[in-house]
Write a protein that holds these residues in place. Structure first.
Motif, PDB file in Angstrom:
ATOM      1  N   GLN A   1       0.867  -1.176   0.000  1.00 33.23           N
ATOM      2  CA  GLN A   1       0.000   0.000   0.000  1.00 33.23           C
ATOM      3  C   GLN A   1       0.905   1.228   0.000  1.00 33.23           C
ATOM      4  O   GLN A   1       1.713   1.424   0.898  1.00 33.23           O
ATOM      5  CB  GLN A   1      -0.909   0.034   1.217  1.00 33.23           C
ATOM      6  N   PHE A   2       0.737   2.048  -1.050  1.00 36.76           N
ATOM      7  CA  PHE A   2       1.590   3.221  -1.217  1.00 36.76           C
ATOM      8  C   PHE A   2       0.760   4.326  -1.848  1.00 36.76           C
ATOM      9  O   PHE A   2       0.133   4.132  -2.894  1.00 36.76           O
ATOM     10  CB  PHE A   2       2.784   2.855  -2.110  1.00 36.76           C
ATOM     11  N   HIS A   3       0.742   5.499  -1.219  1.00 35.34           N
ATOM     12  CA  HIS A   3      -0.042   6.644  -1.683  1.00 35.34           C
ATOM     13  C   HIS A   3      -1.500   6.257  -1.923  1.00 35.34           C
ATOM     14  O   HIS A   3      -2.082   6.578  -2.953  1.00 35.34           O
ATOM     15  CB  HIS A   3       0.563   7.264  -2.942  1.00 35.34           C
TER      16      HIS A   3
ATOM     17  N   HIS B   1      -0.904  -2.204  -4.449  1.00 41.06           N
ATOM     18  CA  HIS B   1      -0.169  -2.816  -5.560  1.00 41.06           C
ATOM     19  C   HIS B   1       0.009  -4.301  -5.283  1.00 41.06           C
ATOM     20  O   HIS B   1       0.499  -4.681  -4.212  1.00 41.06           O
ATOM     21  CB  HIS B   1       1.209  -2.173  -5.724  1.00 41.06           C
ATOM     22  N   GLU B   2      -0.367  -5.138  -6.238  1.00 41.46           N
ATOM     23  CA  GLU B   2      -0.103  -6.574  -6.178  1.00 41.46           C
ATOM     24  C   GLU B   2       1.241  -6.803  -6.847  1.00 41.46           C
ATOM     25  O   GLU B   2       1.477  -6.320  -7.966  1.00 41.46           O
ATOM     26  CB  GLU B   2      -1.195  -7.358  -6.920  1.00 41.46           C
ATOM     27  N   LEU B   3       2.122  -7.542  -6.184  1.00 40.29           N
ATOM     28  CA  LEU B   3       3.477  -7.761  -6.679  1.00 40.29           C
ATOM     29  C   LEU B   3       3.805  -9.248  -6.707  1.00 40.29           C
ATOM     30  O   LEU B   3       3.355  -9.999  -5.845  1.00 40.29           O
ATOM     31  CB  LEU B   3       4.488  -7.044  -5.782  1.00 40.29           C
ATOM     32  N   ASP B   4       4.633  -9.657  -7.682  1.00 40.61           N
ATOM     33  CA  ASP B   4       5.111 -11.035  -7.704  1.00 40.61           C
ATOM     34  C   ASP B   4       6.531 -11.071  -8.262  1.00 40.61           C
ATOM     35  O   ASP B   4       7.142 -10.043  -8.518  1.00 40.61           O
ATOM     36  CB  ASP B   4       4.157 -11.948  -8.483  1.00 40.61           C
TER      37      ASP B   4
ATOM     38  N   ALA C   1      -0.709  -5.611 -10.561  1.00 38.16           N
ATOM     39  CA  ALA C   1      -1.949  -4.826 -10.640  1.00 38.16           C
ATOM     40  C   ALA C   1      -1.923  -3.727  -9.590  1.00 38.16           C
ATOM     41  O   ALA C   1      -1.248  -3.851  -8.565  1.00 38.16           O
ATOM     42  CB  ALA C   1      -3.158  -5.735 -10.424  1.00 38.16           C
ATOM     43  N   THR C   2      -2.684  -2.669  -9.859  1.00 36.51           N
ATOM     44  CA  THR C   2      -2.836  -1.562  -8.901  1.00 36.51           C
ATOM     45  C   THR C   2      -4.308  -1.217  -8.807  1.00 36.51           C
ATOM     46  O   THR C   2      -4.973  -1.068  -9.826  1.00 36.51           O
ATOM     47  CB  THR C   2      -2.030  -0.331  -9.372  1.00 36.51           C
ATOM     48  N   VAL C   3      -4.790  -1.101  -7.575  1.00 34.38           N
ATOM     49  CA  VAL C   3      -6.188  -0.706  -7.342  1.00 34.38           C
ATOM     50  C   VAL C   3      -6.227   0.401  -6.298  1.00 34.38           C
ATOM     51  O   VAL C   3      -5.394   0.444  -5.396  1.00 34.38           O
ATOM     52  CB  VAL C   3      -7.059  -1.906  -6.880  1.00 34.38           C
ATOM     53  N   PRO C   4      -7.220   1.325  -6.424  1.00 34.33           N
ATOM     54  CA  PRO C   4      -7.321   2.401  -5.437  1.00 34.33           C
ATOM     55  C   PRO C   4      -7.823   1.880  -4.091  1.00 34.33           C
ATOM     56  O   PRO C   4      -8.435   0.870  -4.000  1.00 34.33           O
ATOM     57  CB  PRO C   4      -8.327   3.373  -6.030  1.00 34.33           C
TER      58      PRO C   4
END
Length: 161
Positions: A114-116, A120-123, A158-161
């Motif tokens: 979680q940033f700003h 963000h989903e990361l792999d 992926a990025t979601v608000p």
């Protein structure tokens, strides 16, 4: 005059002692450096940051990294300072392979950040050298690489608000 000279001698000795202690710590592998400082971060500073909702907030430079313990299966939240660029996320891991959060992510192969106020989903996590991260010139990166500092590089899925 004698007092001033004595005071300067004591101050110089204290500085020399402190510099010697820091130098000795930096000669150890990264995972063994400054254990008292790591303990302070884990026991005091990180919980304070989390309690005050600083990591991940709209204006914070600090993000909140979610990871699952390798042995316990417990979900942990760790404040980190990421750099997001070109579909990847770089997070400094000063302890290299000694960073428990980095080892947890390497074991599971994925994480969330979680940033700003974005999630963000990361792999595809991998530990890379400071020089490979390319955030600082090679001459600056070399001493950090020598001390065992690393970056955890991950792909942004992926990025979601």
């Amino acid at each position: 005059m004698l007092r001033k000279a004595l005071r300067l001698l004591v101050i110089g000795g204290a500085i020399g002692f402190a510099a010697n202690r820091v130098w000795k710590e930096l000669q150890k592998p990264a995972a063994d450096q400054f254990p008292w400082l790591r303990q302070r971060m884990n026991d005091t500073i990180n919980p304070w940051l989390m309690e005050h909702g600083i990591p991940g907030s709209a204006t914070a430079e600090i993000a909140c990294l979610e990871h699952v313990g390798r042995k316990s299966g417990t979900t942990y939240f760790t404040p980190v300072h990421p750099t997001i660029r070109d579909g990847e996320v770089l997070i400094p891991a000063p302890l290299g392979v000694g960073s428990q959060w980095a080892r947890n992510i390497l074991a599971t192969g994925r994480t969330r950040l979680q940033f700003h106020e974005l999630l963000h989903e990361l792999d595809r996590p991998e530990l890379i050298t400071v020089a490979e991260a390319g955030l600082v010139p090679p001459k600056v990166a070399d001493p950090f690489d020598h001390m065992g500092w690393r970056y955890l590089r991950m792909r942004l899925v992926a990025t979601v608000p």
